[in-house]
Design a protein around this motif. Structure first.
Motif, short mmCIF file in Angstrom:
data_model
loop_
_atom_site.label_atom_id
_atom_site.label_comp_id
_atom_site.label_asym_id
_atom_site.label_seq_id
_atom_site.Cartn_x
_atom_site.Cartn_y
_atom_site.Cartn_z
N VAL A 155 0.84 -1.20 0.00
CA VAL A 155 0.00 0.00 0.00
C VAL A 155 0.88 1.25 0.00
O VAL A 155 1.91 1.29 0.67
N VAL A 156 0.44 2.27 -0.75
CA VAL A 156 1.06 3.59 -0.72
C VAL A 156 -0.01 4.59 -0.29
O VAL A 156 -1.11 4.60 -0.85
N PHE A 157 0.29 5.39 0.71
CA PHE A 157 -0.58 6.49 1.10
C PHE A 157 0.08 7.75 0.55
O PHE A 157 1.11 8.18 1.04
N PHE A 158 -0.52 8.30 -0.50
CA PHE A 158 0.05 9.44 -1.20
C PHE A 158 -0.62 10.71 -0.70
O PHE A 158 -1.79 10.97 -0.99
N LEU A 159 0.10 11.49 0.09
CA LEU A 159 -0.41 12.74 0.65
C LEU A 159 -0.04 13.89 -0.28
O LEU A 159 1.13 14.02 -0.65
N GLU A 187 -1.49 6.57 -16.57
CA GLU A 187 -1.58 5.19 -17.08
C GLU A 187 -0.37 4.37 -16.64
O GLU A 187 -0.51 3.21 -16.26
N LYS A 188 0.83 4.96 -16.67
CA LYS A 188 2.03 4.24 -16.27
C LYS A 188 2.01 3.93 -14.77
O LYS A 188 2.34 2.81 -14.37
N VAL A 189 1.59 4.90 -13.95
CA VAL A 189 1.50 4.67 -12.51
C VAL A 189 0.52 3.55 -12.21
O VAL A 189 0.81 2.64 -11.43
N VAL A 190 -0.64 3.58 -12.85
CA VAL A 190 -1.66 2.55 -12.63
C VAL A 190 -1.13 1.19 -13.07
O VAL A 190 -1.28 0.19 -12.35
N ILE A 227 -2.86 2.20 -4.11
CA ILE A 227 -2.49 3.59 -3.84
C ILE A 227 -3.71 4.32 -3.30
O ILE A 227 -4.76 4.34 -3.93
N HIS A 228 -3.55 4.91 -2.12
CA HIS A 228 -4.59 5.77 -1.53
C HIS A 228 -4.08 7.20 -1.64
O HIS A 228 -3.04 7.53 -1.06
N ALA A 229 -4.79 8.04 -2.39
CA ALA A 229 -4.41 9.45 -2.52
C ALA A 229 -5.22 10.28 -1.54
O ALA A 229 -6.45 10.20 -1.52
N ILE A 230 -4.53 11.03 -0.72
CA ILE A 230 -5.18 11.85 0.31
C ILE A 230 -4.79 13.31 0.04
O ILE A 230 -3.62 13.67 0.14
N GLN A 231 -5.79 14.13 -0.31
CA GLN A 231 -5.53 15.54 -0.57
C GLN A 231 -5.85 16.35 0.66
O GLN A 231 -6.90 16.17 1.28
#
Length: 87
Positions: free
Chosen positions: A51-55, A69-72, A82-86
């Motif tokens: 898991v990556v928590f991307f803040l 597309e490349k990241v996915v 990947i969990h993106a948290i803004q």
């Protein structure tokens, strides 16, 4: 990051010594430059985590369609969520 026990780069075990060293390391970082979402995500996925928590503050530049597309694709091939948290 250089671990308190001499580890270099990569993931470090979260024992008391390493947690204290990581806290000191983070407190000593001076922010410079701009936002680099793409590079940060590639580096995170390269560590092969579950898991990556991307803040993020959501600042520009945004990822292009090709970058997203490349990241996915990389995350899926590594079975990384990947969990993106803004904020």
């Amino acid at each position: 990051y250089y671990g308190a026990l001499g580890n270099t780069g990569g993931l470090i075990f979260a024992n008391d010594i390493e947690r204290e060293a990581a806290a000191r390391y983070v407190q000593g970082i001076e922010p410079i430059g701009g936002t680099e979402h793409y590079r940060a995500l590639l580096l995170a996925i390269d560590l092969d985590p579950d898991v990556v928590f991307f803040l993020t503050d959501g600042a520009h530049p945004r990822l292009t369609s090709r970058q997203l597309e490349k990241v996915v694709a990389l995350a899926e091939s590594n079975q990384t969520t990947i969990h993106a948290i803004q904020f």
